[in-house]
Design an enzyme around this catalytic site. Structure first.
Site, PDB file in Angstrom:
ATOM      1  N   GLU A  71     -10.273  -7.226   1.764  1.00 49.61           N
ATOM      2  CA  GLU A  71     -10.687  -7.337   0.368  1.00 49.61           C
ATOM      3  C   GLU A  71     -12.211  -7.433   0.326  1.00 49.61           C
ATOM      4  O   GLU A  71     -12.851  -7.662   1.358  1.00 49.61           O
ATOM      5  CB  GLU A  71     -10.079  -8.598  -0.255  1.00 49.61           C
ATOM      6  CG  GLU A  71      -8.571  -8.572  -0.359  1.00 49.61           C
ATOM      7  CD  GLU A  71      -8.065  -7.409  -1.204  1.00 49.61           C
ATOM      8  OE1 GLU A  71      -8.440  -7.308  -2.379  1.00 49.61           O
ATOM      9  OE2 GLU A  71      -7.294  -6.596  -0.676  1.00 49.61           O
ATOM     10  N   GLY A  94       0.838  -1.210   0.000  1.00 45.08           N
ATOM     11  CA  GLY A  94       0.000   0.000   0.000  1.00 45.08           C
ATOM     12  C   GLY A  94       0.864   1.247   0.000  1.00 45.08           C
ATOM     13  O   GLY A  94       1.656   1.475  -0.909  1.00 45.08           O
ATOM     14  N   LYS A 150       0.934 -10.855  -3.271  1.00 45.01           N
ATOM     15  CA  LYS A 150       1.977  -9.837  -3.123  1.00 45.01           C
ATOM     16  C   LYS A 150       3.367 -10.470  -3.151  1.00 45.01           C
ATOM     17  O   LYS A 150       4.320  -9.894  -3.683  1.00 45.01           O
ATOM     18  CB  LYS A 150       1.750  -9.048  -1.835  1.00 45.01           C
ATOM     19  CG  LYS A 150       0.476  -8.196  -1.906  1.00 45.01           C
ATOM     20  CD  LYS A 150       0.016  -7.769  -0.536  1.00 45.01           C
ATOM     21  CE  LYS A 150      -1.231  -6.903  -0.623  1.00 45.01           C
ATOM     22  NZ  LYS A 150      -1.915  -6.764   0.662  1.00 45.01           N
TER      23      LYS A 150
HETATM   24  N1  HSE Z   1      -6.791  -6.535   1.999  1.00 43.23           N
HETATM   25  C1  HSE Z   1      -5.479  -6.035   1.880  1.00 43.23           C
HETATM   26  C2  HSE Z   1      -4.770  -6.119   3.218  1.00 43.23           C
HETATM   27  C3  HSE Z   1      -5.527  -4.622   1.360  1.00 43.23           C
HETATM   28  O1  HSE Z   1      -5.445  -6.400   4.230  1.00 43.23           O
HETATM   29  O2  HSE Z   1      -3.571  -5.926   3.285  1.00 43.23           O
HETATM   30  C4  HSE Z   1      -4.222  -4.105   0.808  1.00 43.23           C
HETATM   31  O3  HSE Z   1      -3.776  -4.836  -0.284  1.00 43.23           O
END
Ligand code: HSE
Length: 352
Positions: free
Chosen positions: A209, A154, A224
């Site tokens: 999500e 992020g 990721k």
């Molecule tokens: N759902 C993801 C998290 C959001 O909790 O990290 C960021 O990619």
């Protein structure tokens, strides 16, 4: 610079708010004066070649539920592919929910954007994690910028740091926490909350999500891991290549038992020869033992040893900041004010 925004959820709405708040600073410091020529959501679009009124766009989206209701610019039923194909723009900024089964519709949007000669900024993990080098390859062939630094970490520039580290040294492995939701839940279990209550709170904070099982079962983290591995090791890995175990089996009792031995449980993603995601017990004082929705990664470098970066990894404002980071980088590389002098920066990767 003309932008098309795909998706008007928390992330792109936050981006619009940041563009409004920082209008003067972005113009003065970066010569960046964006025009939002189109914004698309699930019910339609708003289109204006001269640039939409950002304040009005935010107001209409929040009050009427769709940007398609925006005065004379609103186009009820106009879809993203139509907008990408017919509206002239420099960059398509894509922030729709991630689909880790097919990558769609994001995959088709990004492809269409590139086929019509537009640079792309995305925070979407699906298309990248499922198709390895397909999109970076297309961007290279079309000589377009394709940046996705918000897809991992992020607001925390994990991919950017990896790219910088890889210039002067070699990353030989890494371990990290890449999912804010599960880290938040594990931290709250330590504080005595139930799994359900912690998940509910994570949802309310905007970390999860659209389908939170993607977080809990470790798939978001694994996606990721794939994206970072491909960037760091120049591999063509896909999500199916990662051994994944989520936190669904982690109980409050297990967390409490670990605590009695000075340890915490974290969902650790390990990059290298055996890519894997699994809940692991680690010492409380480990750099990987971050709390709440924080993300962290430790890179092992051939010569420089360990380098760790941690920061916020989920949330609307945080991810919107990553989109802006990528947009400004492309703006600079296209000759904007304060253009980067880093001529070694490849177009596709994420070097600042
Ligand atoms: N759902 C993801 C998290 C959001 O909790 O990290 C960021 O990619």
């Amino acid at each position: 610079m003309k932008l098309i925004l795909l998706g008007c959820g928390t992330v792109n709405l936050s981006l619009l708010e940041i563009l409004l708040e920082r209008r003067l600073d972005l113009s003065a410091r970066h010569g960046f004066r964006p025009k939002i020529v189109a914004a698309v959501d699930s019910r339609g679009a708003a289109v204006s070649p001269n640039g939409l009124d950002i304040e009005e766009l935010i107001r209409v989206k929040k009050s009427k539920g769709s940007v398609a209701q925006t005065g004379s610019s609103g186009r009820v039923g106009m879809n993203a592919l139509d907008v990408i194909s017919t509206v002239d723009a420099d960059i398509v900024v894509e922030a729709i929910p991630t689909n880790l089964k097919t990558g769609e519709p994001s995959l088709s949007y990004v492809k269409r954007a590139m086929e019509t000669g537009k640079h792309v900024v995305t925070a979407n993990k699906g298309p990248l994690a499922l198709t390895a080098d397909l999109l970076p390859g297309l961007a290279n062939r079309k000589e377009l910028f394709f940046r996705f630094s918000g897809a991992v970490g992020g607001g925390t520039p994990i991919l950017d740091l990896a790219a910088r580290c890889s210039l002067g040294d070699r990353i030989v492995g890494f371990q990290g926490v890449f999912n804010g939701t599960t880290n938040y839940i594990l931290s709250e279990l330590e504080a005595g909350l139930t799994f359900e209550a912690a998940l509910k709170a994570a949802k309310e904070r905007g970390y999860t999500e659209t389908d939170p099982l993607i977080d809990i079962r470790g798939l978001d983290s694994a996606s990721k891991l794939v994206i970072l591995s491909n960037a760091v090791f120049d591999t063509r890995m896909k999500l199916e290549n990662v051994k994944v175990k989520g936190i669904q089996g982690v109980t409050r009792a297990r967390v409490a038992h670990a605590a009695t031995r000075g340890r915490v449980i974290r969902l650790i993603a390990s990059g290298g020869n055996a890519p894997a995601v699994a809940p692991m017990e680690i010492p409380r004082e480990s750099p990987l033992a971050v709390n709440s929705a924080m993300n962290v990664v430790t890179f092992e470098l051939e010569h420089s040893g360990s380098i760790t970066i941690s920061g916020k990894g989920a949330g609307g404002r945080e991810t919107a900041g990553a989109l802006l980071r990528d947009i400004l980088t492309i703006h600079a590389k296209l000759g904007g004010f304060n253009a980067s002098r880093d001529e070694t920066a490849p177009r596709v990767a994420t070097v600042v």
